[in-house]
Write a protein that holds these residues in place. Structure first.
Motif, PDB file in Angstrom:
ATOM      1  N   GLY A 102       0.584  -3.972   9.060  1.00  0.00           N
ATOM      2  CA  GLY A 102       0.881  -3.666   8.068  1.00  0.00           C
ATOM      3  C   GLY A 102       2.613  -3.556   8.554  1.00  0.00           C
ATOM      4  O   GLY A 102       3.282  -3.183  10.009  1.00  0.00           O
ATOM      5  N   THR A 103       3.493  -3.089   7.923  1.00  0.00           N
ATOM      6  CA  THR A 103       4.956  -3.580   8.058  1.00  0.00           C
ATOM      7  C   THR A 103       5.222  -2.046   7.185  1.00  0.00           C
ATOM      8  O   THR A 103       5.266  -2.182   5.867  1.00  0.00           O
ATOM      9  CB  THR A 103       6.125  -3.969   7.749  1.00  0.00           C
ATOM     10  OG1 THR A 103       5.968  -5.577   8.665  1.00  0.00           O
ATOM     11  CG2 THR A 103       7.790  -3.589   8.099  1.00  0.00           C
ATOM     12  N   LEU A 104       5.742  -0.947   7.819  1.00  0.00           N
ATOM     13  CA  LEU A 104       5.795   0.236   7.573  1.00  0.00           C
ATOM     14  C   LEU A 104       7.301   0.362   6.352  1.00  0.00           C
ATOM     15  O   LEU A 104       8.488   0.519   7.713  1.00  0.00           O
ATOM     16  CB  LEU A 104       5.755   1.926   7.584  1.00  0.00           C
ATOM     17  CG  LEU A 104       6.035   3.390   6.841  1.00  0.00           C
ATOM     18  CD1 LEU A 104       5.691   3.021   5.865  1.00  0.00           C
ATOM     19  CD2 LEU A 104       6.055   4.405   8.015  1.00  0.00           C
ATOM     20  N   LEU A 105       8.018  -0.244   5.528  1.00  0.00           N
ATOM     21  CA  LEU A 105       8.893   0.140   4.598  1.00  0.00           C
ATOM     22  C   LEU A 105       9.828   1.345   4.311  1.00  0.00           C
ATOM     23  O   LEU A 105       8.954   2.153   3.463  1.00  0.00           O
ATOM     24  CB  LEU A 105       9.258  -1.189   3.990  1.00  0.00           C
ATOM     25  CG  LEU A 105      10.627  -1.500   3.142  1.00  0.00           C
ATOM     26  CD1 LEU A 105      11.692  -1.350   4.235  1.00  0.00           C
ATOM     27  CD2 LEU A 105      10.928  -2.433   2.169  1.00  0.00           C
ATOM     28  N   ASP A 108      10.911   0.198  -3.526  1.00  0.00           N
ATOM     29  CA  ASP A 108       9.771  -0.400  -2.448  1.00  0.00           C
ATOM     30  C   ASP A 108       9.480   0.259  -1.128  1.00  0.00           C
ATOM     31  O   ASP A 108       8.147  -0.342  -0.756  1.00  0.00           O
ATOM     32  CB  ASP A 108      11.377  -1.790  -2.264  1.00  0.00           C
ATOM     33  CG  ASP A 108      11.729  -2.313  -3.497  1.00  0.00           C
ATOM     34  OD1 ASP A 108      12.948  -2.489  -3.026  1.00  0.00           O
ATOM     35  OD2 ASP A 108      10.740  -2.423  -4.337  1.00  0.00           O
ATOM     36  N   SER A 109       9.259   1.443  -0.949  1.00  0.00           N
ATOM     37  CA  SER A 109       9.211   1.833  -0.102  1.00  0.00           C
ATOM     38  C   SER A 109       7.432   1.903  -0.169  1.00  0.00           C
ATOM     39  O   SER A 109       7.178   2.734  -1.025  1.00  0.00           O
ATOM     40  CB  SER A 109       9.655   4.005  -0.201  1.00  0.00           C
ATOM     41  OG  SER A 109      11.014   3.328   0.459  1.00  0.00           O
ATOM     42  N   ALA A 110       7.186   1.653   0.541  1.00  0.00           N
ATOM     43  CA  ALA A 110       5.556   1.534   0.983  1.00  0.00           C
ATOM     44  C   ALA A 110       5.290   1.193   2.473  1.00  0.00           C
ATOM     45  O   ALA A 110       6.237   0.217   3.238  1.00  0.00           O
ATOM     46  CB  ALA A 110       5.212   0.337  -0.360  1.00  0.00           C
ATOM     47  N   THR A 111       4.169   0.658   2.532  1.00  0.00           N
ATOM     48  CA  THR A 111       3.226  -0.019   3.740  1.00  0.00           C
ATOM     49  C   THR A 111       3.408  -1.709   3.169  1.00  0.00           C
ATOM     50  O   THR A 111       2.645  -2.141   2.119  1.00  0.00           O
ATOM     51  CB  THR A 111       2.401   0.029   4.073  1.00  0.00           C
ATOM     52  OG1 THR A 111       2.457   1.532   5.237  1.00  0.00           O
ATOM     53  CG2 THR A 111       1.727  -0.396   5.221  1.00  0.00           C
ATOM     54  N   GLN A 131       0.725  -0.850   0.159  1.00  0.00           N
ATOM     55  CA  GLN A 131      -0.022   0.025   0.029  1.00  0.00           C
ATOM     56  C   GLN A 131       0.799   1.169   0.074  1.00  0.00           C
ATOM     57  O   GLN A 131       1.682   1.713   1.014  1.00  0.00           O
ATOM     58  CB  GLN A 131      -0.842   0.054   1.195  1.00  0.00           C
ATOM     59  CG  GLN A 131      -1.863   1.343   0.954  1.00  0.00           C
ATOM     60  CD  GLN A 131      -2.550   1.600   2.029  1.00  0.00           C
ATOM     61  OE1 GLN A 131      -2.362   0.488   3.320  1.00  0.00           O
ATOM     62  NE2 GLN A 131      -4.020   1.758   2.006  1.00  0.00           N
ATOM     63  N   ASP A 132       0.533   2.212  -1.097  1.00  0.00           N
ATOM     64  CA  ASP A 132       1.828   2.868  -1.776  1.00  0.00           C
ATOM     65  C   ASP A 132       0.180   4.343  -0.346  1.00  0.00           C
ATOM     66  O   ASP A 132      -0.868   4.403  -0.674  1.00  0.00           O
ATOM     67  CB  ASP A 132       1.366   4.128  -2.609  1.00  0.00           C
ATOM     68  CG  ASP A 132       2.685   2.906  -2.837  1.00  0.00           C
ATOM     69  OD1 ASP A 132       2.555   2.131  -3.925  1.00  0.00           O
ATOM     70  OD2 ASP A 132       4.158   2.843  -3.111  1.00  0.00           O
TER      71      ASP A 132
END
Lengths: 115, 117
Positions: free
Chosen positions: A108-111, A84-87, A38-39
């Protein structure tokens, strides 16, 4: 009642690193497990779906594994990129019963992948 | 359409007002789902449609919430007398098959962000 936990809640890595996101679930009676991305301000994009009879699925730099008996799944991202930054969310579908259309999601994991 | 469309994308309303959120699923998808995503929470199931029928409305938080689907296509989620705790992102998803398919991948819309002042 199924509970899905994702660890860590947030992760920040430098570009190029390989990383692992974790998902655990309390009820192993699942039909399948799905990983989503998820962006910000966007909906969910399905990344990988693993059937309960499968051990892993791969798509490009992503590899998802499933150990149903221990109630765990991992999402491995190789050679991470800023894009790739997203949840990342995981969700499980129950195997049986009258409500096997209901997905149970983790939080979720926020990356964040830093250039 | 090519994807699941939701409108409005953002809605700010005053407490006590009614709101309608619309979902236009992928053409031909028989199943439609509404989920709610509150800040810091996981996605919460609200309701599931198979065709125009809603076999399961158990996820609707209160009787202020209702949903309908017409023509096996567009769905509307209505929240009456909105409260501040209704503030969330409301996500709609559709899938081509019903519950019997194990490879039933959901396609989500971008969501409708509701803010109740």
């Amino acid at each position: 009642k199924q509970e899905v936990t994702q660890i860590p809640a947030a992760l920040s890595v430098p570009e190029g690193e390989n990383l692992v996101l974790n998902c655990s679930f309390t009820d192993s009676a699942i039909y399948n497990l799905q990983w989503f991305r998820q962006d910000p301000g966007k909906g969910l994009t399905s990344l990988l779906l693993i059937q309960s009879s499968q051990r892993e699925q791969t798509s490009g730099r992503l590899n998802a594994s499933l150990d149903k008996s221990s109630g765990r799944s991992t999402l491995y991202i190789a050679a991470s990129q800023p894009g790739d930054s997203a949840t990342y969310l995981c969700a499980v579908r129950p195997r049986s019963g009258g409500s096997n259309y209901k997905l149970t999601f983790g939080k979720g994991t926020l990356l964040t992948v830093n250039p | 359409g090519a994807g699941v469309s939701q409108s409005p994308s953002n809605k700010v309303t005053e407490k006590g007002k009614d709101v309608e959120l619309r979902c236009d699923p992928i053409s031909g998808h028989t199943a439609l789902y509404w989920y709610r995503q509150s800040l810091g929470q996981g996605l919460e199931f609200l309701i599931y449609f198979q065709g125009n029928s809603a076999p399961d409305k158990s996820g609707l938080p209160s009787d202020r919430f209702s949903a309908e689907r017409t023509g096996g296509s567009v769905s509307t989620l209505t929240i009456q007398r909105t409260q501040q705790e209704d503030s969330a992102v409301y996500l709609c998803a559709s899938s081509p098959y019903g519950i019997s398919s194990g490879a039933n991948v959901l396609t989500f819309g971008a969501g409708s962000r509701l803010t109740v002042l």
